[in-house]
Write a protein that holds these residues in place. Structure first.
Motif, PDB file in Angstrom:
ATOM      1  N   VAL A 209       0.835  -1.203   0.000  1.00  0.00           N
ATOM      2  CA  VAL A 209       0.000   0.000   0.000  1.00  0.00           C
ATOM      3  C   VAL A 209       0.871   1.255   0.000  1.00  0.00           C
ATOM      4  O   VAL A 209       0.593   2.223  -0.716  1.00  0.00           O
ATOM      5  N   ARG A 210       1.926   1.225   0.798  1.00  0.00           N
ATOM      6  CA  ARG A 210       2.838   2.375   0.808  1.00  0.00           C
ATOM      7  C   ARG A 210       3.517   2.527  -0.560  1.00  0.00           C
ATOM      8  O   ARG A 210       3.740   3.652  -1.025  1.00  0.00           O
ATOM      9  N   ASP A 211       3.841   1.413  -1.202  1.00  0.00           N
ATOM     10  CA  ASP A 211       4.419   1.468  -2.543  1.00  0.00           C
ATOM     11  C   ASP A 211       3.459   2.126  -3.530  1.00  0.00           C
ATOM     12  O   ASP A 211       3.881   2.872  -4.423  1.00  0.00           O
ATOM     13  N   THR A 212       2.163   1.834  -3.399  1.00  0.00           N
ATOM     14  CA  THR A 212       1.176   2.417  -4.301  1.00  0.00           C
ATOM     15  C   THR A 212       1.169   3.941  -4.190  1.00  0.00           C
ATOM     16  O   THR A 212       1.147   4.653  -5.202  1.00  0.00           O
ATOM     17  N   VAL A 213       1.179   4.457  -2.976  1.00  0.00           N
ATOM     18  CA  VAL A 213       1.182   5.910  -2.788  1.00  0.00           C
ATOM     19  C   VAL A 213       2.461   6.519  -3.353  1.00  0.00           C
ATOM     20  O   VAL A 213       2.423   7.550  -4.054  1.00  0.00           O
ATOM     21  N   ALA A 214       3.589   5.880  -3.095  1.00  0.00           N
ATOM     22  CA  ALA A 214       4.866   6.387  -3.618  1.00  0.00           C
ATOM     23  C   ALA A 214       4.878   6.336  -5.150  1.00  0.00           C
ATOM     24  O   ALA A 214       5.407   7.248  -5.803  1.00  0.00           O
ATOM     25  N   ARG A 215       4.296   5.301  -5.721  1.00  0.00           N
ATOM     26  CA  ARG A 215       4.254   5.190  -7.190  1.00  0.00           C
ATOM     27  C   ARG A 215       3.381   6.295  -7.783  1.00  0.00           C
ATOM     28  O   ARG A 215       3.683   6.830  -8.850  1.00  0.00           O
ATOM     29  N   ALA A 216       2.305   6.634  -7.101  1.00  0.00           N
ATOM     30  CA  ALA A 216       1.447   7.722  -7.575  1.00  0.00           C
ATOM     31  C   ALA A 216       2.201   9.047  -7.599  1.00  0.00           C
ATOM     32  O   ALA A 216       2.056   9.845  -8.537  1.00  0.00           O
ATOM     33  N   VAL A 217       3.005   9.294  -6.579  1.00  0.00           N
ATOM     34  CA  VAL A 217       3.800  10.527  -6.538  1.00  0.00           C
ATOM     35  C   VAL A 217       4.756  10.570  -7.727  1.00  0.00           C
ATOM     36  O   VAL A 217       4.914  11.605  -8.391  1.00  0.00           O
ATOM     37  N   ARG A 218       5.403   9.443  -8.007  1.00  0.00           N
ATOM     38  CA  ARG A 218       6.314   9.390  -9.150  1.00  0.00           C
ATOM     39  C   ARG A 218       5.562   9.534 -10.465  1.00  0.00           C
ATOM     40  O   ARG A 218       6.031  10.199 -11.394  1.00  0.00           O
ATOM     41  N   ALA A 219       4.383   8.914 -10.551  1.00  0.00           N
ATOM     42  CA  ALA A 219       3.594   9.014 -11.777  1.00  0.00           C
ATOM     43  C   ALA A 219       3.203  10.453 -12.070  1.00  0.00           C
ATOM     44  O   ALA A 219       3.210  10.894 -13.225  1.00  0.00           O
ATOM     45  N   GLU A 220       2.869  11.200 -11.030  1.00  0.00           N
ATOM     46  CA  GLU A 220       2.543  12.611 -11.218  1.00  0.00           C
ATOM     47  C   GLU A 220       3.757  13.369 -11.753  1.00  0.00           C
ATOM     48  O   GLU A 220       3.635  14.168 -12.697  1.00  0.00           O
ATOM     49  N   ALA A 221       4.926  13.114 -11.183  1.00  0.00           N
ATOM     50  CA  ALA A 221       6.139  13.800 -11.631  1.00  0.00           C
ATOM     51  C   ALA A 221       6.484  13.437 -13.075  1.00  0.00           C
ATOM     52  O   ALA A 221       7.038  14.260 -13.812  1.00  0.00           O
ATOM     53  N   LEU A 222       6.139  12.225 -13.490  1.00  0.00           N
ATOM     54  CA  LEU A 222       6.422  11.778 -14.855  1.00  0.00           C
ATOM     55  C   LEU A 222       5.405  12.291 -15.876  1.00  0.00           C
ATOM     56  O   LEU A 222       5.625  12.150 -17.074  1.00  0.00           O
ATOM     57  N   GLY A 223       4.297  12.852 -15.397  1.00  0.00           N
ATOM     58  CA  GLY A 223       3.321  13.421 -16.304  1.00  0.00           C
ATOM     59  C   GLY A 223       2.141  12.547 -16.637  1.00  0.00           C
ATOM     60  O   GLY A 223       1.374  12.849 -17.555  1.00  0.00           O
ATOM     61  N   TYR A 224       1.944  11.450 -15.924  1.00  0.00           N
ATOM     62  CA  TYR A 224       0.763  10.623 -16.172  1.00  0.00           C
ATOM     63  C   TYR A 224      -0.499  11.417 -15.847  1.00  0.00           C
ATOM     64  O   TYR A 224      -0.519  12.245 -14.942  1.00  0.00           O
ATOM     65  N   HIS A 225      -1.568  11.124 -16.585  1.00  0.00           N
ATOM     66  CA  HIS A 225      -2.803  11.904 -16.471  1.00  0.00           C
ATOM     67  C   HIS A 225      -3.686  11.428 -15.320  1.00  0.00           C
ATOM     68  O   HIS A 225      -4.307  12.239 -14.619  1.00  0.00           O
ATOM     69  N   ARG A 226      -3.788  10.109 -15.140  1.00  0.00           N
ATOM     70  CA  ARG A 226      -4.628   9.544 -14.089  1.00  0.00           C
ATOM     71  C   ARG A 226      -3.854   8.465 -13.341  1.00  0.00           C
ATOM     72  O   ARG A 226      -2.984   7.801 -13.914  1.00  0.00           O
TER      73      ARG A 226
END
Length: 307
Positions: free
Chosen positions: A17-34
């Protein structure tokens, strides 16, 4: 991006679960839309049982990326409760919330009984979906609080009859698996939905060594043999198993878009051309976290995420 909070052998479920939140932060920095999360109950290999709770955590850790469910399984919940959860998320993270709805029952009989949900036929699912929409748009018999300030986009996870329902209701449809090879079904959806048609095509995508796809393939093979979807283990191409499991692994690998950037680009171009996808929903997981992160970054570059 869809992240299912996959657990890993030898680690506590909470790490996923903690990995999921961290991955979302990285996804935002990479420019993913959703960034979407899933709903699975009492599955050893997946720690995400409550999408709204996880969406709230992701929304708090990010500032721009849209946060959604892929999806909330409506037969497991009262429509009013789902509407209230979504309304609260929208109040906390205005203009950033997506609602993906599905109809899959629990993974096993005991889970379905624990959920008091044995699935839903077409008519009852449509009635529940209509009720949910009425609560969200303010036309229902009671008013959801807090009242949403922004309309929350609703997506239907669809195959077969669900795809036809999405078309009839003019909802965006999220599709994957065998239906992607059925152009008549996709065209029928577009004809039914008209100008409201929006096709989100889901695919398991990994940029890197093809062996990165083995942990998920082995997990699927194990689930088919034991009835229990397990945590991810390191890839082992020489793993001894039965012919049936080897066949399952081979089919899973064939469905996965995996390889170097040129290979992945070619296969995704073909997928887009065959389906006329309006949007791509990528989901992937592997045992090696660094390789997973590198794949996410390479895919963002490949697709020009954020441009």
């Amino acid at each position: 991006m869809l992240d299912r909070s996959r657990t890993r052998a030898g680690e506590p479920d909470a790490a996923a679960v903690r990995d999921t939140v961290a991955r979302a932060v990285r996804a935002e920095a990479l420019g993913y839309h959703r960034f979407w999360v899933a709903e699975h109950h009492a599955v050893p290999g997946i720690a995400s049982g409550s999408p709204p709770v996880l969406m709230a955590a992701i929304g708090a850790a990010t500032s721009q990326i849209r946060v959604g469910s892929g999806g909330i399984m409506l037969p497991n919940h009262r429509p009013l409760v789902v509407a209230e959860q979504v309304a609260l998320l929208e109040a906390l993270h205005p203009g950033r919330v997506d609602l993906g709805i599905g109809r899959s029952p629990g993974f096993t009989g005991p889970v379905r009984r624990a959920l008091r949900a044995e699935g839903a036929d077409d008519d009852s699912f449509r009635a529940a979906l209509d009720e949910l929409r009425s609560f969200l748009d303010g036309s229902g018999p009671v008013t959801v609080r807090p009242r949403p300030e922004h309309a929350v986009p609703l997506f239907l996870l669809a195959t077969g009859a669900g795809l036809r329902l999405a078309g009839d209701l003019g909802l965006p449809a999220v599709v994957g698996g065998p239906v992607l090879d059925d152009p008549a079904a996709l065209e029928d959806y577009r004809a039914r939905a008209g100008d409201a048609a929006h096709l989100v095509v889901s695919a398991d995508v990994l940029v890197g060594d093809p062996d990165l796809a083995l942990p998920e393939a082995w997990a699927l093979a194990a689930a088919r043999s034991t009835g229990e979807f397990p945590p991810l283990e390191p890839p082992d191409p020489a793993r001894a198993t039965t012919r049936r499991e080897l066949d399952t692994v081979a089919r899973a690998l064939a469905r996965t878009v995996v390889g170097d950037e040129d290979t992945v680009a070619e296969r995704l171009d073909d997928l887009a051309a065959r389906t006329g996808a309006d949007e791509l929903l990528v989901f992937s997981s592997t045992h090696d976290r660094d390789a997973q992160d590198a794949s996410d970054a390479a895919l963002a570059r490949l697709l020009g995420a954020g441009r």
